[in-house]
Design an enzyme around this catalytic site. Sequence first.
Site, PDB file in Angstrom:
ATOM      1  N   SER A 186      36.908 -14.956  11.676  1.00  0.00           N
ATOM      2  CA  SER A 186      36.967 -14.343  10.466  1.00  0.00           C
ATOM      3  C   SER A 186      38.189 -13.083  10.658  1.00  0.00           C
ATOM      4  CB  SER A 186      35.746 -13.146  10.834  1.00  0.00           C
ATOM      5  OG  SER A 186      35.435 -12.680   9.640  1.00  0.00           O
ATOM      6  N   ASP A 356      28.194 -20.082   4.024  1.00  0.00           N
ATOM      7  CA  ASP A 356      28.873 -18.782   4.288  1.00  0.00           C
ATOM      8  C   ASP A 356      29.160 -18.004   3.194  1.00  0.00           C
ATOM      9  OD1 ASP A 356      30.458 -16.595   5.413  1.00  0.00           O
ATOM     10  OD2 ASP A 356      31.505 -18.130   6.761  1.00  0.00           O
ATOM     11  N   HIS A 389      28.438 -17.744   8.654  1.00  0.00           N
ATOM     12  CA  HIS A 389      29.469 -16.978   9.253  1.00  0.00           C
ATOM     13  C   HIS A 389      29.080 -16.887  10.813  1.00  0.00           C
ATOM     14  CE1 HIS A 389      33.112 -14.787   8.324  1.00  0.00           C
ATOM     15  NE2 HIS A 389      32.754 -14.004   9.226  1.00  0.00           N
TER      16      HIS A 389
END
Length: 430
Positions: A186, A356, A389
């Site tokens: 991320s 995601d 994610h």
Amino acid sequence: MELKMLRNLIILCFFSLPIITILPYQAFASSRGVSLPHEFRGGAPLAGACSAAISVHGYKCQEFEVTTDDGYILSVQRIPEGRGGGGGGPNRPPVLLQHGVLVDGMTWVMNSPEESLAMILADNGFDVWISNIRGTRFSRRHLLLDPSNPEYWNWTWDDLVTHDLPSVIELVFKQTGQKVHYVGHSMGTLIALASFSQGKQVDKVKSAVLLSPIAYLSHMTTALGVLTARAFVGEITTIFGLAEFNPKEEPVANFLKAMCASSGIDCYDLMTAVTGKNCCLNASTVELFLKNEPQSTATKNLVHLAQTVRDGTLSKYDYGNANFNMLHYGQSKPPVYDLAKIPHDLPIFISYGGQDSLADVKDVATLLDSLKLHDVEKLHVQYIKDFAHADFIMGVTAKDIVYNQIIAFFRNPQETADEIYSATWTMKLM
């Protein structure tokens, strides 16, 4: 019901935008002189991730501190070898793990040793280092400033690129005498890409793994994520009057509740609503996560991330006024990070998921397009249809699907290229 709401609000904050064995005395370099592991500095030792989650599984673990050139004192954990001293001989290749926003390095060690990337790497012959950025629980110190001082929180991810990342990489490089394999998730991918695009750290980095990369955020498919980003682009600092964004404190929790109420979005399943449908999370891991996270960040940092959503570009912080930008940058608009300038021979492994909602496949395609001049044999892309994610750092199947590929990439990047890169690239850009 209120408890469930609060727990899910905490999960939103994480995703909206991973017994200490005393080793011999070792001094290590920092950007502001020489520091020592916690156990050798004056005062009471600072408990960290080693005692909380690593040494209990039989791993040697060491706590370090490094001071950035702007005075922030960062905590870094090291797992130098596998359980029982196993996992390879001396001079193990170093790997640095960099977490995302609103979490800390604990995210890499929340599953069992057989499922956590940090310990899997140690057991496979790597020297593992875990970073904790400024403002998180183990890195809330400064040479001059206290976290209660708003000036402590006057930073964005630009500062992580300029100060935190170089300090931690330099620490690992000097301690090991080797170039570093980098793994980011991320926001950890964002700061690496920005740094590499400026030609920084690449002389000390051997390769880079980017999990759920968020260089671009224009195509987020979560309505709540977009709504929150719009709020942060606005007068968010005036709304809160807070420099520190701490999801565990009442003002921030109230703001999030109000966002849910006003949007009409179901906030009782925010992990799915914000991140996408994670396929492979263990309920006990989520419980452990809720006990440890989220961590604080600077409100200004979230504003900067929201600007990326709004503008569709990867650039430095926009002060919202041409004169202020001129004062800071010598130009009316913030400078852009040009990812095409990342050295074309730097081995890069990108892994992203079809479910995601943050690292959306369209935004990853934009990232890949910016890397279209990269040496083909150096760029490796893995697309996992069912992953969202959180699956990349907490998924119980991540070892078989992702981590084994990472290890193969570190050991011999060329052998993984044809298998992963060609099929995925063709599928996503056709």
